[in-house]
Each structure stands twice: as structure tokens, then as C-alpha cells.
Design a protein around this motif. Structure first.
Motif, PDB file in Angstrom:
ATOM      1  N   GLU A 269       0.826  -1.216   0.000  1.00  0.00           N
ATOM      2  CA  GLU A 269       0.000   0.000   0.000  1.00  0.00           C
ATOM      3  C   GLU A 269       0.852   1.254   0.000  1.00  0.00           C
ATOM      4  O   GLU A 269       0.535   2.241  -0.667  1.00  0.00           O
ATOM      5  N   GLY A 270       1.953   1.218   0.790  1.00  0.00           N
ATOM      6  CA  GLY A 270       2.813   2.399   0.878  1.00  0.00           C
ATOM      7  C   GLY A 270       3.388   2.782  -0.480  1.00  0.00           C
ATOM      8  O   GLY A 270       3.208   3.920  -0.939  1.00  0.00           O
ATOM      9  N   PRO A 271       4.069   1.854  -1.143  1.00  0.00           N
ATOM     10  CA  PRO A 271       4.572   2.168  -2.477  1.00  0.00           C
ATOM     11  C   PRO A 271       3.468   2.635  -3.420  1.00  0.00           C
ATOM     12  O   PRO A 271       3.670   3.566  -4.205  1.00  0.00           O
ATOM     13  N   LEU A 272       2.299   2.024  -3.332  1.00  0.00           N
ATOM     14  CA  LEU A 272       1.206   2.427  -4.221  1.00  0.00           C
ATOM     15  C   LEU A 272       0.797   3.875  -3.960  1.00  0.00           C
ATOM     16  O   LEU A 272       0.564   4.648  -4.893  1.00  0.00           O
ATOM     17  N   ALA A 273       0.720   4.221  -2.672  1.00  0.00           N
ATOM     18  CA  ALA A 273       0.328   5.592  -2.335  1.00  0.00           C
ATOM     19  C   ALA A 273       1.347   6.577  -2.885  1.00  0.00           C
ATOM     20  O   ALA A 273       0.984   7.620  -3.445  1.00  0.00           O
ATOM     21  N   LEU A 274       2.610   6.202  -2.761  1.00  0.00           N
ATOM     22  CA  LEU A 274       3.644   7.112  -3.273  1.00  0.00           C
ATOM     23  C   LEU A 274       3.597   7.190  -4.799  1.00  0.00           C
ATOM     24  O   LEU A 274       3.780   8.259  -5.386  1.00  0.00           O
ATOM     25  N   ALA A 275       3.312   6.054  -5.431  1.00  0.00           N
ATOM     26  CA  ALA A 275       3.209   6.057  -6.891  1.00  0.00           C
ATOM     27  C   ALA A 275       2.076   6.968  -7.334  1.00  0.00           C
ATOM     28  O   ALA A 275       2.187   7.716  -8.308  1.00  0.00           O
ATOM     29  N   MET A 276       0.993   6.907  -6.605  1.00  0.00           N
ATOM     30  CA  MET A 276      -0.142   7.786  -6.943  1.00  0.00           C
ATOM     31  C   MET A 276       0.238   9.241  -6.740  1.00  0.00           C
ATOM     32  O   MET A 276      -0.129  10.113  -7.526  1.00  0.00           O
ATOM     33  N   LEU A 277       0.988   9.453  -5.653  1.00  0.00           N
ATOM     34  CA  LEU A 277       1.432  10.824  -5.398  1.00  0.00           C
ATOM     35  C   LEU A 277       2.288  11.311  -6.561  1.00  0.00           C
ATOM     36  O   LEU A 277       2.160  12.449  -7.022  1.00  0.00           O
TER      37      LEU A 277
END
Lengths: 995, 449
Positions: free
Chosen positions: A262-270
Motif C-alpha cells: 500500500e505504501g509504495p502504491l500511495a507514493l506512486a499515486m502521489l
């Protein structure tokens, strides 16, 4: 004269007559004692409502306890309360089964034996006194659940007075990482309020906010406001989680990611948002760009298994929506990187301008301690540093991983005192149990969020067990009394710590302070009374946007590390029914099906369908999960939706309750997945990583069938639960419902309803599947608990069932939740087949059921196409004192009769009586059914269909309205409103359904 | 066992002797059978008592299979009860001579089968102690049964049928009982005297008797059609897919006759053997019965085909799914057992040798009874298992309690029947004599030579 005179003759006749009568009827006749002096405020037959605060989880919902003749018989959401606004969840309702739990301690227990209260208290007081006098207060430890009001202050005062260690407020599902992340991002050690209702585009990274996350009832209501179709508008909700949770099933798009990403995904979205220039105005886009410098969307896509297109699309929509909101950090996705993940989410919220608007940091609130604190205490206990351990209503023996060694450390503590009022794994190891009164019997208060203080008052006296009230005091009173004895103080109000005579006085004194702030010049007595009536006091608090700390921009984008060399990540997800395990000793919750799997009574492990196929495992076959820390065996539940690299087990079951009722009722079922977890906390937050291990999967020995009342999730093209595309729904809204062409010829004249025609509507677009209605109905209507075997065999007695239907591909189905209950058909198939008129049509349009007239041919049950009729296959029992909960307005049904939903006819009658007494017609909204009342999202409405202006009449004319199995011509009084689904985004089209 | 009497050589005196012999003191075999049957019945009674005490949950019913084996067996026994009236009344009116030697047994079977069937509404009701509420009786609350309910129609249909069959049965017995009365002593004589109702065999009595018997036969005949039609309405009037069909009345009547004939064969073949009634129940009789069984089987097969065809042709999703589920899902074995027993097995009766071979005939009859029981089972249990609402789809599993009660019902039937054959003439003396050459005529004729 003979030896018998007139008086003795009568005595003998009366005695033998009574004996015959008593022997003649099965259950022994109850004795009725009149009140010698009637208690105040109690009018027989009229319910009194007491406003209080639900303490079944830390959310702090306001409840109204309905008291009849001195007993609380039902809990209802407090409509005035800002947290839940009238709704109440499944666990809230089941609090009554904790109150009336047959295993409840009747008094103090010393070394496993009942003891007089005073002597038990003295044992503790002597010990505490000795330690305090020897200046060894540091050997006293106090662990409670989350307390945020007066009790928290009293507890801390108490600890200080005795010189004890600082109290730990232990919540197993404490979501510590949220606070840790906010500390890191904003320098605020707080959980903010999320204004979900104001969001237009909601993304959740594993936050199960419809189930257990923070404040599920309030958030469900808010979710309905943002998401339910209304006036052509509907917000969008995207849920990211490896497992399709109930919250995920409510999402317009469920994104399945690899566990822990989830963390990497959130950053990717950012990164996408920053790259596309969608950062909200006023936010330092350059700084954010720096934070996501090293993020590679394609790499994240590979890592997480989420296509880059999806990441980009969701991020774009989130950034472009202007009213986006991102949530994260449900227990199920909280791993070793939980704080990082939440920091990334914080950045996302900053980027889309949600912080300060939809993420509100109000005043500071008390939040629980951490798992790491408990671990530290455990180590101190193991080292023999603790002489007296006082445990509130907490169960760390169950809730902490065995590797943490709490149970072993507990054995080293010379005096373990439990204040829990029901036996648990922890009380079994306590030397002394001083059972505290239930929260429905106690004074107290609870700060739910900044500015919202709920006030608790005793809604009834202590429950009577075995003919006399249980011996107990509230936690506050126990500590006041024990503390005073230990310190040799007298109760002298105002003289110092612990000298308030009772905890009730203490609360009142605390409220005097609140009054200064909130009473706005009114006298305290008035403020106090008003607060009691309203269930608390609340005011708006300013929520200035906190500044982002520069350090917060350095966020790591690592997936969670999983311990062990197994092949499957273990997802331990919080149970919406049992929460952290505290609900498992309530039969109502055990019997209410889990929404997604519909499993009742037992634990299960969700395994990917392809794995099940490979292992040759069918539903119910035992499967062994082995992690580096333990092994559990559970029946398998293969699911198509689960991430292929994961298995999932819900929290809350696998207890070892020592009580006789718990054992006889089979409450110790399932297995505790915490046994598989490691004991090491997450470094930054001190939380227990529920996502922390990999497990190996092997076939166990044999099988244990699961009790699943739903035969199939496939509606077989029967259009029971219908949905419609958003575009089509908008169009329908504009054009109105197409006229009905079907004709319903009948040989009988149409039924006339002279006064009312009661009807209901259920908006499937609002229903989240939370099951609160199921238990509300059970509570209101004296529906018995039948047990696993009977549920498995299709003999559950629930009048209302919550069905889950799947449409579309099995791996990503559209889930529609449908509450099904008696449809009160205008042309009811059940009525003409009854040979004795037990099933009949009332003049108000209800399908009446006369229990006394029923012979039990069960013809009506066959002929009801909805199969909502329930037959009394056996005598069902309410072991004492559970029988005290029974609603006196509803018949307890006898063996051999048919029963079903009555649309809460007792409430209808009450409402009609009220209206008649007032000389007016029944007002719309005046009568509310139990299911309607509790529904957090207000999916259900009830009212008079004859009244054109009533809400229910308007809703039933909705263009989205349809009747289940309409083609049978039963003309139900219940109209369902189609669920509105978003086209595209991998969803099945709404085609194939009558639009 | 006495020497086998050759057919065609019997005289009126033989008839009297052979029938009276059956009501004498029975042998050990008989008592052994009686013991078995009585113990089984006792087990059934215990099971029923247990069920009343614990509740209907003791039987394997569930939602939505709220009806299951009890109604199955109820319909089965009502069906059995049909052949008797058909043989005694309808064939009487059609003057089918071959009926004479089997009708008494068939009639007794009818009465006992209806008496067995009549137990099931009680066994089935959740509160059997209030079952009398289904009857219209005057009461101060002005509560009447619901005349729209097929169950109330059932009450009327079955009680009418039972009344007429009992009367018909007892009236038919009168001359034979009179014959037994004249040869018996003691308590037996007293009972027979009452039952013979003063029969003397005078010409006037015979005249009235013949007329009365004919009228009763005419009265009973429509019941053959009506009773099972009404029973079929329990299903046809309901909404359940696979039940709601106009086919049901003739379908049920035919099935009833089919199973009834099978039951008659099951009863008379051993009776012929044990009582040495070969001269009376000849291969000709068996052949006629077998032909009727075959005919009704073929008609039934046609109805089965109709049922499936209608489900398909209606285009109704629920009907189609219901038939498909019956044929392929958890109860498929019951479905195919039914087809095999009812449509395939009787085809062997096209072969003349099979129609007169008692072993084949017996096996066929037993299989037909099994098949017909499963036919009703298939309508009720798998029908409800896969009806409108997929949420409740599931499997009914019988329990020890309900199985014991079902077996007990057979014991109840057989205890009645076994009792009957030892105290009443189970072969009609009068009617068998009618088809024999008249002894006086014969004597006169012979004397002329």
C-alpha cells in the motif's frame, strides 16, 4: 364432625389444583411479585430511555438504552449524537448479551472461589497499601481499555496517588500507526476526523471504515452521504486491499494489490499527481516532487501487481476531483511499514488539499497506548518487577501473540486482579476478580472526538442473577474504594485525590468543569440534566490545517517485510462481528453471518480458489497454517477474489472461555490468528503488525463443515438483487419510471386498506452489508439463537437476513447486499394456503401471523417464494439471565408455530396508539422499525404507502424501484431500489437487467 | 400347506372351506410376522412420541423443505388406497368378472391405506394437538377453517373417501360374515352376528343388497378420481416451480392407480401362496392385474414426458431450473430411481411370461412401489430444494426419527392387514361363488345323465 373442616378442604383442593396446574404446563409458572413501592420513572408498559455511550469499541457512539420495567431490553443509536447520528452497529446491539451474559460473575472471585465483596476488596487494598507505604508503588501496574473521559483522569489520579506505574490503555486494534504517522508528518500525536461525507473521490488503502476502522457507524453514514446516488450525483470510492473485505465490496473499484504494498502504491499515486500537475493550489508541489523523486510507477506496478494504468487512472481521478480524500491503515494492512504507508497517505492528502478540509485535526484527544507499552510491561512482569497487576476489561492473554509471553509473565506476578465482569482467558489466570459493573449499569463519559463528550449514566440497576443483583461496582468506584482503603483515607469530597465518595460524583464534578466551557452561562443543574438527556455535550472545534514537517517528505517506499519462509502472506483482518475478540462471547454475533462469506459460528481461513483446487481442498476441509510462531487449523473457505499469494483469517475467535454457558453454547469456536504472529512491534509506532508473517498451507486432518445459511452467491439470473449503471440511473431519474404494462387479473376484488398500507423501501445503493439490521431485529423481536448445527442445516430463525449476491466475473464480482425479510405481499402466497387463517391479511396491509392459531402445517413456508418464514422446530431457550432481555411487547413463540417479520407490528401499534391518544393521524417517520432505526446509512425506510407524501411512498415510486421476484405477481409492500454501479473501471455492465 | 387344488375344479363347498380355513387359528409363521410388524410399529410410536416431545426438528425438515418425507408418504398411502376402490367399485360397475377373487383384499388394503395416510397430517403438523382446527366445527369464537386452503379440501376429500370405503367394505362383507357367523362359536360369533346385521340370505335381502351395493359402487367411483385430484391440489395450487401445474390431477390419479395395483399384487401373491388360493387367484388374474399395471405405467411415462416438456416449452426460468436441478443436482439419484422403477421396469410386463411369473411380478411390484414413493419425494423435496430463492437452496437429510416413523407407518398398515386376513374373509365367498358353476344346476345337469 369428621377430621376435615371447610378450611382444610379448601387448602387441599387449592394445593392439589395448583400442583396439577404446575405439573401440567411444561415450564414452571413464574412468580409475580408486585412492587411494594413502585420505583420512580417506571411506568409498567412504557419504556424509559436512558442516553449513554456505547463502549463496545473506542468509537464512542451515542446510544439510547430502552428500559422496560427496570431492564434494558434494547439499545438504539442516539439520533442527537454527532458520532453515529442514530445508527448502531452489530456489536453495539450485542452489548446486551454481555450485560445479560449467563457466565457473568455474580460477585468477587478470590482464587477461583466466590468471596464476599468487602473481603476481596480488602485483599487488594492491603496489598496496595503495603506497597504504597513501602514506597514500592512502582510495582503496581494498571492496564485498562481505552478510557478518554473522567475515568481516565480518575485512573491516572489513582495511579499517581499510589505511586503506581503509568497506566496503559490497551486496545488490540489501536491503530497506533495512524498517530505515529501524524506525529511524523504534522507533529500531531492524534487521530484526525475524516470528513468522508464531503469527499467526492475516496481512496482507501485497506481502511475498513465500514467494519471496524475508527468509527464505523459514523463513517458508514458519511459514506452513504458521499457515495449513495442522490439527485443524479454520486461520489466514487476506490478501495485498495489484497482481500475483498466488506468495505472493498462497497467500492466502485476494488484494486487488489500484493500484501504490504500500500505504501509504495500511495507514493506512486502521489507521483502521478505531482507529475500531472494536479497538486492542489497552495500546496508546495516542489517539495512533494522531491518526496517522490525516486518513485518508479512501473516498478511499483510490478511490485504490487496493480497495473500501472490503474494506478495512473485512480491517481488522476483523485487529483482531478478537487474533493479527494485518502484513508489508510486498517489493521489488516498494518505491517512493518504501516507508519511509512500512512505517512505516504498523509502526503497524498496534503497533495490533493484534503488536510485541514476533509482531514481535520481538532483538539487533542486521548488515544490508547501501544502494543509496545504492553510488551514493556510484560518484560517487567517477567522480571518480577510487578507485584500487583490490575487489569480492566482487557484480555491480553487472548489478544497478544503467545510469543510476547504475556501468559508466562502473568504467572510471575504475585497478585493479578481482573476487573472484567465476564470470564475470559485473562480472568482465568487472575488471583482476584472484582467484576466491574457493565457500562450500561455505570456512570461515565467518553470523549469520542475533539469537542464531543458523551455522558454515560446507569440505564438499569445491576442485573439480577439467581434472584439477586450481581455484586459489583463500576471500575471507578472499585478504584476509589480500594485506593482509599490502601491509603487509609476517608471519603471527604474536595479534600484531595480519591476522596470523592462515588464515581458518579466524580463524573459530575468533572462535568462541572466542562460546564464552564460549554454551558454558556446556564446553571450547572440545567446543563447536567440536558447533557444526561442528550447523552452528552458537543460543540464544533476549529480544525486548523497542520503544517507538513519538512522531515515528513522523506518517506520510504518499501513494502512490508513478512517474516517466515511460507508461501502465503497471512492477512489477519479485524472481524466486524467480534472486533478484537471481545464480541465472541455473544451468541447473537456468532449466529449473525459474516457478510462476505456468510459463515456463522466458526472461524475459517480464506484461501485463494486456485490454491484450494491445487490442494484438493473444499469448503470446510481443515487446513493447517504454520508460521514461524505457531500453527492453527481452521476450515477452509476458498475464495476467488483473494490475492493468490495470501490467506486470510479474521480476528476474534478461538477463545478458551472458561464459563459453563460459553462452553455449552459453543462460543469457543474457531482459532485465534494472533497465535501465528510474531511479537515484535513495528518500530515507529509500537503497533503489533497484523500483517507480519508468511505461512505455509497444508491439508489438515478431516473436515469441519461451516454453517453457511446462504446456499449460493449466484442469483442464477433471477434478478433478486438488481443494479443499474450510473448513466442509466441518471437517465431514469430524468425520465421517470416507465409505466408498468403487466396486468394482474384476479378473481378476488382488490384488497382495500381503509387507514394505512404499511410498506418499506430498501435502497441497495445505500446498504453496505453491515448486518446491524439483522441483530437489531433479533433484539427487538425475541428471535432465538439456534446454534451452529441448526444454522448449518437451514434452521436459523432470523427474520431478517442479509444476503450477498455476486454479479459478473468471480474474481472481481459486483457485490450487492440485500436485506431480505417478509415482503408483506399484497397478494401473499402464504395467506390462502393456511388452513386455519393463522396467516392472514390485516387491514393495514401486513401479512399477519397468529401464533396461537397456527397448527404448524408449514404450507405457508413452502409457498413463500422468498422463504422468509421461520418455523419453531424446537423449544428455544434463553438461559438466565438472557431472558431478561426479552421484549415484553413481542410474543416468545412456542414450539411448532410459524413466525416471520411483522414489520415490528408492536411499534406500529404503539405509534398508532400515540396518535390516537393525541387525536391525530400517525405522522410520517413517527413509527420506525428496528432495522430501519439502526441502519447507519439509512438504507431502509418505513411508512404508510397510502400517504402520498410519506418518504416511503416517494421512495417506492423511485425510478430505481423494483420488487423482488416481481413476475410472480405477489405485489410486495417492500420496494428495493437498484444499486447504482459505475460503468467502466473493470466493472460488469449493468446490462441484462431490467433498467 | 394343503395339497394344491387345481383350478377349475373347485366347488361351492371348497370355497366355503378354503375361506373359513383362513380365519382359523394361525400358525407360527403368522405369529412371527406379527411380532416383527408389531415391534416395528412400536418403534414408530416411540419415534413419534419423541418427535412430539422435542418438536418437528426431530424430523429432518428445514427451510425451505418444510414438507418432506411425511407428506411424501402421505401421498403414497393415499395413492395406494386408490386401487382398492377402483377394483371393487369401478370394475364392479363394468362387470369385470376377474375382480371377484381379489377385490376383498384390495378393498381392505384401501381402507387400511387411507387409515395409514390419515395419520400423516397429524404426524406432520407442528402442533398436532390442534390439528382438529382444520375441521369446521361449531365454536363460540366463530372461527372457521380457510376454505381457500387445499389442506382443508384434503380434510374433506379424505374423510369422505374413508367413510365411503369403509361403508362399502363393510356392506360387501355382510353375506360372507353371515356365513362365518353360522359356523363359529363364542365371542367370534357375537362379533360376526353384529357385523352380519341380521343377514339371512333371503331373496328380498339379496334384492336390496344388490341394489344398495350397486349404488354404493356408483357413489365410490367418482371418488377414485376426486380424492387424488384434491390431494394433488396441495401441490398444484401452490406456487413452487414444479408444483404449480394443471397436469397434477390426472398425473396423480394415474400414479395412484399404478401404485395401488402394485400394492395389490404385493399382497395377493403371498396370500395365494400361504392360503393355497390357486384355484381362485389364477394366472389369469395376475395377467389382468399386470396388464393394468403396464397400462398405467405407460400413461405415467407420458405424464413424465409432459412435465419435462412443459417445463422446457414454457420458457419459464424457474421451471426449467427446477427440472434441471432435479435431474442433475444432489437428488438426481432419486429422480432416476423414479424413472427406472416407474417407466422402465414395468416394460417387462409386455412379455406374457413375466405377467404370470409370480417372482418377476413380485419384484416389479416392489420396484413400482419404491418408484412411486420416490415420485412423490421428487416432487416435494428436490422441488423445494431448488425453487425461487437461491439463498435457501440446500439439502434435506432424513433423520432416524422421521425414517422410523415412515417405516412404522408400513408396520401400522401391515398389522391392520395381517389382523384382517385372520378374522375376516379375505376372499369374497359370495362373489367367487357367483363366477363358479352353480352346484344345483350342475347337480341337476349331472343327474340328467
Amino acid at each position: 364432625m369428621s377430621g376435615i373442616d371447610r378450611r382444610s378442604f379448601f387448602r387441599i383442593v387449592a394445593a392439589s389444583g395448583a400442583a396439577t396446574a404446575a405439573a401440567g404446563c411444561g415450564p414452571t409458572a413464574e412468580k409475580l411479585y408486585p412492587y411494594v413501592s413502585p420505583p420512580e420513572n417506571i411506568v409498567p408498559g412504557v419504556a424509559a430511555y436512558f442516553a449513554t455511550v456505547c463502549r463496545e469499541c473506542p468509537a464512542g457512539c451515542g446510544v439510547l438504552a430502552k428500559n422496560r420495567e427496570g431492564r434494558v431490553i434494547k439499545l438504539e443509536g442516539n439520533p442527537d449524537h454527532p458520532v453515529n447520528g442514530g445508527g448502531l452497529c452489530i456489536r453495539g446491539h450485542a452489548a446486551l448479551q454481555g450485560l445479560y451474559h449467563p457466565d457473568r460473575f455474580r460477585g468477587a472471585v478470590v482464587d477461583g472461589k466466590f468471596a464476599p465483596w468487602e473481603s476481596a476488596e480488602k485483599i487488594l487494598a492491603d496489598k496496595l497499601g503495603a506497597l504504597a507505604r513501602a514506597k514500592q508503588g512502582g510495582k503496581i501496574a494498571l492496564v485498562t481499555g481505552l478510557e478518554t473521559g473522567s475515568l481516565a483522569r480518575l485512573l491516572d489520579e489513582w495511579a499517581k496517588a499510589l505511586g503506581a506505574r503509568p497506566r496503559i490503555a490497551y486496545e488490540p486494534l489501536g491503530l497506533e500507526a495512524i498517530r505515529a504517522a501524524n506525529r511524523a508528518s504534522f507533529g500531531r500525536d492524534a487521530v484526525p476526523e475524516y470528513a468522508i461525507e464531503e469527499a467526492g473521490y475516496l481512496v482507501s488503502f485497506g481502511a475498513d471504515f465500514l467494519e471496524t476502522w475508527l468509527s464505523p457507524v459514523g463513517y458508514a453514514a458519511a459514506f452513504a452521504k458521499m457515495h449513495a446516488f442522490s439527485g443524479g450525483k454520486a461520489g466514487t470510492f476506490v478501495h485498495v486491499e489484497p482481500r475483498l473485505s466488506m468495505t472493498g465490496a462497497n467500492a466502485d473499484e476494488w484494486v487488489r494489490n500484493a500484501p504490504g504494498t500500500e505504501g509504495p502504491l500511495a507514493l506512486a499515486m502521489l507521483k502521478v499527481i505531482v507529475d500531472e500537475g494536479l497538486v492542489a493550489p497552495g500546496v508546495d508541489a516542489r517539495a512533494l516532487a522531491g518526496a517522490v523523486q525516486g518513485v518508479d510507477v512501473a516498478a511499483v506496478a510490478t511490485q504490487s501487481g496493480v497495473p500501472a494504468d490503474t494506478i495512473k487512472r485512480v491517481a488522476h481521478a483523485l487529483g482531478a476531483s478537487k474533493t479527494g480524500l485518502v484513508l489508510g491503515g486498517g489493521a489488516a494492512v498494518s505491517g512493518t511499514n504501516a507508519t511509512d504507508m500512512l505517512q505516504a497517505i498523509n502526503l497524498l492528502n496534503v497533495a490533493i488539499g484534503a488536510v485541514g478540509k476533509r482531514v481535520r485535526f481538532g483538539g487533542e484527544t486521548v488515544r490508547p497506548g501501544t502494543y509496545a507499552d504492553m510488551l514493556a510491561l510484560t518484560q517487567a512482569m517477567a522480571k518480577g518487577e510487578i507485584e500487583v497487576l490490575i487489569l480492566g476489561d482487557v484480555n491480553p492473554v487472548y489478544a497478544m501473540p503467545p510469543k510476547a509471553g504475556f501468559a508466562e509473565a502473568l504467572a510471575k506476578v504475585p497478585m493479578v486482579v481482573s476487573l472484567a465482569n465476564r470470564p475470559s482467558e485473562t480472568t482465568a489466570k487472575a488471583h482476584l476478580v472484582l467484576p466491574a459493573l457493565h457500562w450500561l449499569e455505570s456512570w461515565g463519559d467518553q470523549v469520542a472526538e475533539a469537542g464531543v463528550v458523551g455522558l454515560m449514566q446507569p440505564a438499569m440497576g445491576p442485573v439480577e442473577m439467581g434472584g439477586k443483583p450481581v455484586d459489583g461496582k463500576s471500575v471507578g468506584d472499585i478504584l476509589l474504594s480500594v485506593g482509599r482503603q490502601a491509603l487509609g483515607l476517608a471519603a471527604e469530597p474536595g479534600k484531595g485525590p480519591l476522596q470523592t465518595p462515588t464515581f458518579g460524583d466524580f463524573v459530575k464534578a468533572e462535568w462541572a468543569a466542562i460546564a464552564k466551557d460549554q454551558a454558556k452561562g446556564r446553571p450547572f443543574a440545567e446543563f447536567w440534566e440536558e447533557s444526561l438527556r442528550h447523552g452528552g455535550s458537543w460543540r464544533e472545534t476549529p480544525a486548523p490545517a497542520p503544517a507538513l514537517r519538512p522531515e515528513a517528505l522523506r518517506v520510504k517506499a518499501e513494502p512490508a517485510r513478512l517474516e517466515g519462509d511460507g508461501t502465503y502472506a497471512l492477512l489477519v483482518f479485524p472481524s466486524a462481528r467480534f472486533y478484537d475478540g471481545r464480541g465472541a462471547d455473544r451468541a447473537w454475533l456468532q449466529e449473525a453471518p459474516d457478510t462476505m462469506t456468510q459463515v456463522t459460528w466458526d472461524g475459517w481461513v480464506e484461501i485463494p480458489a486456485e490454491t484450494a483446487k491445487r490442494l484438493g481442498v473444499a469448503r470446510g476441509d481443515l487446513v493447517a497454517l504454520t508460521s514461524p510462531h505457531g500453527r492453527v487449523e481452521l476450515p477452509a473457505y476458498p475464495v476467488e477474489t483473494l490475492h493468490p499469494g495470501a490467506v486470510a483469517v479474521a480476528t476474534g475467535q478461538g477463545h478458551a472461555y472458561p464459563g459453563a454457558y460459553a462452553q455449552a453454547r459453543g462460543l469457543n469456536t474457531g482459532a485465534n490468528p494472533v497465535a501465528l504472529l510474531g511479537a515484535v512491534p513495528e518500530a515507529s509506532s509500537g503497533a503489533l503488525p497484523y500483517l507480519g508473517v508468511k505461512v505455509t498451507l497444508a491439508r489438515g486432518a478431516g473436515r469441519r463443515s461451516l454453517a453457511i445459511p446462504q446456499g449460493t452467491f449466484d442469483q442464477d439470473h433471477r434478478e433478486i438483487a438488481q443494479h443499474i449503471g450510473l448513466g442509466a440511473a441518471r437517465e431514469l431519474e430524468l425520465r421517470g419510471k416507465p409505466p408498468e404494462h403487466a396486468s394482474h387479473p384476479s378473481m378476488y376484488p382488490p384488497v382495500k386498506y381503509p387507514d394505512h398500507r404499511w410498506g418499506m423501501t430498501v435502497d441497495l445503493d445505500r446498504c453496505t452489508g453491515c448486518e446491524a439490521c439483522v441483530v437489531a431485529c433479533v433484539t427487538e423481536n425475541n428471535v432465538p439463537v439456534v446454534g451452529k448445527e441448526q444454522v448449518a442445516y437451514g434452521r436459523d430463525q432470523h427474520w431478517l437476513r442479509l444476503e450477498r449476491w455476486e454479479e459478473g466475473p468471480a474474481a472481481r464480482p459486483e457485490n450487492i447486499f440485500l436485506p431480505m425479510f417478509c415482503q408483506h405481499c399484497g397478494v401473499a402466497p402464504c395467506e390462502p394456503v393456511c388452513p386455519v387463517y393463522a396467516a392472514y391479511h390485516t387491514r393495514d396491509g401486513l401479512n399477519g401471523q397468529v401464533y396461537n392459531r397456527c397448527v404448524g402445517t408449514r404450507y405457508c413456508g413452502n409457498n413463500c417464494p422468498y422463504h422468509v418464514r421461520r418455523f419453531n422446530w424446537f423449544y428455544y431457550h434463553w438461559p438466565s439471565p438472557l431472558d431478561l432481555q426479552l421484549n415484553p411487547d413481542v410474543t416468545v413463540r412456542q414450539l411448532g408455530v410459524m413466525e416471520k417479520c411483522t414489520m415490528c407490528v408492536q411499534r406500529i401499534i404503539e405509534g398508532k396508539d400515540h396518535a390516537r391518544d393525541a387525536g391525530r393521524r400517525v405522522k410520517d417517520g413517527e413509527i420506525r422499525t428496528a432495522c430501519q432505526q439502526t441502519c447507519p446509512t439509512q438504507a431502509i425506510s418505513f411508512g404508510d404507502l397510502k400517504d402520498d407524501k410519506s418518504e416511503v411512498a416517494k421512495l417506492s415510486r423511485s425510478a430505481r424501484g423494483y420488487h423482488v421476484l416481481e413476475e410472480l405477481g405477489t405485489r410486495p409492500a417492500v420496494t428495493y431500489l437498484k444499486k447504482v454501479v459505475r460503468e467502466g473501471s473493470g466493472k460488469p455492465a449493468a446490462g441484462g437487467h431490467k433498467a | 400347506m394343503s395339497v394344491r387344488t387345481e383350478p377349475g375344479t373347485v366347488t361351492w363347498a371348497d370355497v366355503n372351506r378354503d375361506v373359513e380355513r383362513t380365519v382359523g387359528m394361525p400358525g407360527n409363521t403368522y405369529f412371527a410376522w406379527m411380532c416383527v410388524v408389531a415391534l416395528t410399529l412400536a418403534a414408530g410410536v416411540v419415534a413419534w412420541t419423541y418427535q412430539i416431545y422435542t418438536g418437528m426438528g426431530a424430523a429432518g425438515k428445514r427451510t425451505p423443505q418444510m414438507w418432506a418425507m411425511y407428506i411424501t408418504t402421505f401421498v403414497f398411502w393415499i395413492g395406494i388406497g386408490h386401487a382398492g376402490t377402483l377394483i371393487s367399485a369401478v370394475l364392479y360397475l363394468f362387470r369385470a368378472k376377474w375382480r371377484t377373487s381379489i377385490y376383498r383384499g384390495a378393498e381392505a388394503m384401501t381402507v387400511f391405506a387411507v387409515m395409514t395416510a390419515g395419520l400423516f397430517p397429524l404426524i406432520h403438523a407442528g402442533r398436532m394437538w390442534f390439528a382438529y382446527w382444520l375441521t369446521p366445527y361449531p365454536n363460540q369464537r366463530y372461527l372457521w377453517p380457510n376454505f381457500k386452503s387445499p389442506l382443508v379440501w384434503d380434510v374433506f376429500a379424505i374423510s369422505t373417501y374413508l367413510t365411503i370405503s369403509v361403508v362399502f367394505f363393510l356392506v360387501g362383507l355382510v353375506p360372507d360374515i353371515a356365513a362365518l357367523r353360522d359356523r363359529s362359536t363364542g365371542i367370534k360369533k357375537k362379533v360376526y352376528t353384529v357385523m352380519a346385521m341380521g343377514w339371512e340370505g333371503s331373496d328380498t335381502q339379496w334384492k336390496h343388497y344388490r341394489r344398495g351395493y350397486g349404488l354404493l359402487a356408483a357413489l365410490a367411483t367418482p371418488l377414485v378420481l376426486s380424492v387424488h385430484s384434491v390431494v394433488s391440489f396441495d401441490f398444484a395450487m401452490a406456487l413452487v416451480p414444479g408444483w404449480h401445474s394443471t397436469l397434477f390431477a390426472p398425473f396423480f390419479v394415474d400414479g395412484a392407480i399404478f401404485s395401488g395395483f402394485a400394492m395389490v399384487l404385493v399382497l395377493i401373491i403371498p396370500m395365494r401362496y400361504y392360503f393355497n388360493w390357486y384355484p381362485y387367484i389364477t394366472d389369469k388374474h395376475l395377467d389382468a392385474m399386470a396388464k393394468l399395471t403396464l397400462t398405467t405405467s405407460l400413461v405415467l411415462t407420458y405424464f413424465y414426458a409432459c412435465e419435462v416438456f412443459t417445463a422446457w416449452y414454457s420458457g419459464d426460468h424457474f421451471e426449467r431450473a427446477s427440472v434441471f436441478a432435479k435431474a442433475t443436482k444432489q437428488y438426481a439419484w432419486a429422480y432416476w430411481t423414479m424413472y427406472f422403477c416407474n417407466s422402465v421396469v414395468p416394460l417387462i410386463l409386455f412379455w406374457k411370461k413375466a405377467r404370470t411369473n409370480t417372482v418377476i411380478l413380485y419384484v416389479v411390484s416392489i420396484l413400482v412401489l419404491i418408484g412411486m414413493w420416490f415420485e412423490r419425494f421428487n416432487i416435494i423435496v428436490p422441488g423445494l430444494a431448488h425453487d425461487f430463492y437461491p439463498y435457501t437452496w440446500g439439502t434435506y437429510v432424513p433423520t432416524i426419527t422421521d425414517s422410523t416413523i415412515i417405516v412404522g407407518s408400513f408396520a401400522w398398515f401391515f398389522i391392520l392387514f395381517l389382523g384382517f386376513i385372520r378374522v375376516m374373509p379375505s376372499l369374497s365367498i359370495v362373489e367367487v361363488k357367483e363366477v363358479l358353476p352353480h352346484p344345483l344346476k350342475h347337480a341337476r345337469h349331472g343327474g340328467g345323465h
